[in-house]
Design a protein around this motif. Structure first.
Motif, mmCIF file in Angstrom:
data_model
loop_
_atom_site.group_PDB
_atom_site.id
_atom_site.type_symbol
_atom_site.label_atom_id
_atom_site.label_comp_id
_atom_site.label_asym_id
_atom_site.label_seq_id
_atom_site.Cartn_x
_atom_site.Cartn_y
_atom_site.Cartn_z
ATOM 1 N N GLY A 1 18.852 77.004 41.674
ATOM 2 C CA GLY A 1 17.986 77.761 42.570
ATOM 3 C C GLY A 1 18.386 79.206 42.792
ATOM 4 N N SER A 2 19.334 79.701 42.044
ATOM 5 C CA SER A 2 19.834 81.055 42.261
ATOM 6 C C SER A 2 18.864 82.114 41.728
ATOM 7 C CB SER A 2 21.200 81.233 41.586
ATOM 8 O OG SER A 2 21.106 81.012 40.192
ATOM 9 N N PRO A 3 18.903 83.327 42.297
ATOM 10 C CA PRO A 3 18.055 84.425 41.820
ATOM 11 C C PRO A 3 18.576 84.960 40.495
ATOM 12 C CG PRO A 3 19.546 85.233 43.481
ATOM 13 C CD PRO A 3 19.754 83.747 43.425
ATOM 14 N N PHE A 4 17.737 85.705 39.778
ATOM 15 C CA PHE A 4 18.152 86.254 38.493
ATOM 16 C C PHE A 4 17.367 87.517 38.200
ATOM 17 C CE2 PHE A 4 14.927 82.974 37.853
ATOM 18 C CZ PHE A 4 13.987 83.610 37.058
ATOM 19 N N TYR A 5 17.775 88.201 37.151
ATOM 20 C CA TYR A 5 17.082 89.405 36.704
ATOM 21 C C TYR A 5 16.610 89.227 35.266
ATOM 22 C CZ TYR A 5 18.398 92.400 40.666
ATOM 23 O OH TYR A 5 18.521 92.970 41.904
ATOM 24 N N MET A 6 15.394 89.696 34.999
ATOM 25 C CA MET A 6 14.818 89.690 33.656
ATOM 26 C C MET A 6 14.827 91.113 33.104
ATOM 27 S SD MET A 6 11.521 87.270 34.605
ATOM 28 C CE MET A 6 11.028 88.297 35.994
ATOM 29 N N ALA A 7 14.965 91.246 31.804
ATOM 30 C CA ALA A 7 14.923 92.569 31.181
ATOM 31 C C ALA A 7 13.524 93.156 31.324
ATOM 32 C CB ALA A 7 15.299 92.463 29.702
ATOM 33 N N GLY A 8 13.465 94.432 31.658
ATOM 34 C CA GLY A 8 12.180 95.101 31.802
ATOM 35 C C GLY A 8 12.223 96.534 31.305
ATOM 36 N N LEU A 9 11.055 97.132 31.189
ATOM 37 C CA LEU A 9 10.900 98.532 30.812
ATOM 38 C C LEU A 9 10.043 99.200 31.876
ATOM 39 C CD1 LEU A 9 9.828 98.057 27.072
ATOM 40 C CD2 LEU A 9 12.154 98.317 27.951
ATOM 41 N N ILE B 1 15.816 86.669 30.258
ATOM 42 C CA ILE B 1 16.688 86.659 31.432
ATOM 43 C C ILE B 1 18.078 87.113 30.993
ATOM 44 C CG2 ILE B 1 17.716 85.211 33.209
ATOM 45 C CD1 ILE B 1 15.265 83.349 32.881
ATOM 46 N N LEU B 2 18.642 88.056 31.730
ATOM 47 C CA LEU B 2 19.943 88.595 31.368
ATOM 48 C C LEU B 2 21.047 88.005 32.236
ATOM 49 C CD1 LEU B 2 19.179 92.410 30.891
ATOM 50 C CD2 LEU B 2 19.246 90.610 29.163
ATOM 51 N N PRO B 3 22.159 87.600 31.632
ATOM 52 C CA PRO B 3 23.320 87.199 32.430
ATOM 53 C C PRO B 3 23.934 88.427 33.085
ATOM 54 C CG PRO B 3 23.895 87.252 30.102
ATOM 55 C CD PRO B 3 22.406 87.489 30.183
ATOM 56 N N ARG B 4 24.679 88.226 34.140
ATOM 57 C CA ARG B 4 25.221 89.336 34.915
ATOM 58 C C ARG B 4 26.061 90.287 34.073
ATOM 59 N NH1 ARG B 4 27.879 88.322 40.786
ATOM 60 N NH2 ARG B 4 25.987 87.045 40.845
ATOM 61 N N GLU B 5 26.758 89.752 33.097
ATOM 62 C CA GLU B 5 27.633 90.610 32.285
ATOM 63 C C GLU B 5 26.864 91.578 31.389
ATOM 64 O OE1 GLU B 5 27.639 86.463 30.240
ATOM 65 O OE2 GLU B 5 27.672 87.293 32.281
ATOM 66 N N ALA C 1 20.082 92.828 20.792
ATOM 67 C CA ALA C 1 20.976 91.666 20.770
ATOM 68 C C ALA C 1 21.119 91.033 22.153
ATOM 69 C CB ALA C 1 22.344 92.071 20.243
ATOM 70 N N LEU C 2 20.806 91.797 23.204
ATOM 71 C CA LEU C 2 20.879 91.272 24.567
ATOM 72 C C LEU C 2 19.684 90.396 24.910
ATOM 73 C CD1 LEU C 2 21.892 94.556 26.458
ATOM 74 C CD2 LEU C 2 23.434 92.797 25.562
ATOM 75 N N LEU C 3 18.614 90.518 24.133
ATOM 76 C CA LEU C 3 17.338 89.869 24.470
ATOM 77 C C LEU C 3 17.222 88.499 23.815
ATOM 78 C CD1 LEU C 3 15.160 93.075 24.067
ATOM 79 C CD2 LEU C 3 16.179 92.149 26.160
ATOM 80 N N ARG C 4 18.140 87.638 24.177
ATOM 81 C CA ARG C 4 18.184 86.293 23.595
ATOM 82 C C ARG C 4 17.769 85.267 24.645
ATOM 83 N NH1 ARG C 4 23.051 88.590 24.524
ATOM 84 N NH2 ARG C 4 24.513 87.517 25.910
ATOM 85 N N PRO C 5 17.356 84.081 24.224
ATOM 86 C CA PRO C 5 16.964 83.054 25.199
ATOM 87 C C PRO C 5 18.130 82.685 26.111
ATOM 88 C CG PRO C 5 16.191 82.483 22.997
ATOM 89 C CD PRO C 5 17.122 83.648 22.832
ATOM 90 N N TYR C 6 17.842 82.538 27.388
ATOM 91 C CA TYR C 6 18.873 82.155 28.356
ATOM 92 C C TYR C 6 19.257 80.696 28.118
ATOM 93 C CZ TYR C 6 21.380 82.603 32.783
ATOM 94 O OH TYR C 6 22.357 82.686 33.748
ATOM 95 N N PRO C 7 20.525 80.314 28.370
ATOM 96 C CA PRO C 7 20.953 78.925 28.139
ATOM 97 C C PRO C 7 20.063 77.907 28.855
ATOM 98 C CG PRO C 7 22.868 80.322 28.538
ATOM 99 C CD PRO C 7 21.658 81.168 28.801
ATOM 100 N N ALA C 8 19.515 76.979 28.102
ATOM 101 C CA ALA C 8 18.565 76.006 28.644
ATOM 102 C C ALA C 8 19.203 75.110 29.698
ATOM 103 C CB ALA C 8 17.998 75.160 27.511
ATOM 104 N N GLU C 9 20.479 74.786 29.524
ATOM 105 C CA GLU C 9 21.130 73.861 30.444
ATOM 106 C C GLU C 9 21.298 74.433 31.856
ATOM 107 O OE1 GLU C 9 24.345 75.986 27.998
ATOM 108 O OE2 GLU C 9 22.374 75.057 27.663
ATOM 109 N N ALA C 10 21.144 75.749 31.994
ATOM 110 C CA ALA C 10 21.271 76.384 33.309
ATOM 111 C C ALA C 10 19.933 76.477 34.032
ATOM 112 C CB ALA C 10 21.862 77.786 33.163
ATOM 113 N N MET C 11 18.848 75.992 33.394
ATOM 114 C CA MET C 11 17.510 76.163 33.949
ATOM 115 C C MET C 11 16.823 74.826 34.195
ATOM 116 S SD MET C 11 16.209 79.449 31.695
ATOM 117 C CE MET C 11 14.776 79.658 32.765
ATOM 118 N N CYS C 12 15.725 74.873 34.942
ATOM 119 C CA CYS C 12 14.919 73.682 35.179
ATOM 120 C C CYS C 12 13.448 74.069 35.210
ATOM 121 C CB CYS C 12 15.307 72.998 36.490
ATOM 122 S SG CYS C 12 14.859 73.936 37.973
ATOM 123 N N ALA C 13 12.576 73.106 34.994
ATOM 124 C CA ALA C 13 11.130 73.329 35.013
ATOM 125 C C ALA C 13 10.456 72.097 35.579
ATOM 126 C CB ALA C 13 10.614 73.620 33.605
#
Length: 214
Positions: free
Chosen positions: A112-120, A156-160, A178-190
């Protein structure tokens, strides 16, 4: 607002009401560098308006920018080099096609944590001096959590990776893409939600409430 400021390590200055069903052309919360290495949270119109265009056009909403063509499309090429931002979210909606139509899902972090997505982001100036600052969310291939619902998902970008994405001195397309890769599936839910989300007029916590699957 405070949780997104803390996640990025900046001071929160905006007093915002939570939104549960943001629609294109509405204002969304983003983080960007307004001065070299000075991060700030602000609101931008969702739906990028190219600086060279005649102005906002509902036929070309440009709410998303594909990661694979982000450095070649005229509308995104310059922002990708110098005007990148992070789009704040607690989750997003996607629709799964089925025999009875499209079924909406809420997708977010498993904890349930907040996150940031890459944007322009971009700044458009009209002949009368009107200024519109707008943005688009970068999308990439879906991970295992999302792929049964849709073949694309926000990058979705990891904090690092926040520093690199917001670094206005970094313009190497290979490093950035190279930063624009799929976020780890195991950390997400739907999970499925009500068709209330199909209308922007509905904007309350019922939009993201889990419903029982048929």
């Amino acid at each position: 607002m405070r949780e997104f400021a803390q996640l990025l390590g900046v001071q929160g200055e905006l007093d915002l009401e939570p939104s549960f069903n943001v629609a294109p052309t509405q204002a969304i919360l983003v983080a960007r560098c307004e001065e070299p290495r000075q991060r700030r949270l602000t609101l931008l119109r969702w739906g990028l308006v190219p600086f060279w265009s005649k102005g906002p056009d509902s036929r070309y909403s440009m709410i998303n920018a594909r990661a694979d063509t982000i450095d070649s499309k005229p509308a995104y090429r310059a922002p990708f080099r110098k005007r990148r931002c992070l789009v704040a979210a607690n989750g997003f909606y996607e629709w799964q096609r089925g025999a009875t139509g499209k079924r909406p899902f809420f997708i977010g972090m498993a904890d349930g944590s907040p996150f940031y997505m890459a944007g322009l982001w971009e700044r458009w100036t009209g002949r009368d001096g009107t200024i519109i600052e707008s943005c688009a969310i970068v999308t990439t291939e879906a991970n295992g959590c999302v792929s049964d619902i849709h073949d694309r998902m926000p990058a979705i970008l990891p904090r690092e990776d926040y520093d690199a994405w917001l670094d206005t001195d970094l313009d190497d397309p290979n490093v950035l893409k190279a930063l624009l890769r799929p976020y780890p599936a195991e950390a997400m839910c739907a999970y499925p939600v009500s068709t209330r989300v199909n209308s922007p007029a509905n904007d309350d916590d019922l939009c993201m409430a889990r419903i029982e699957e048929d």
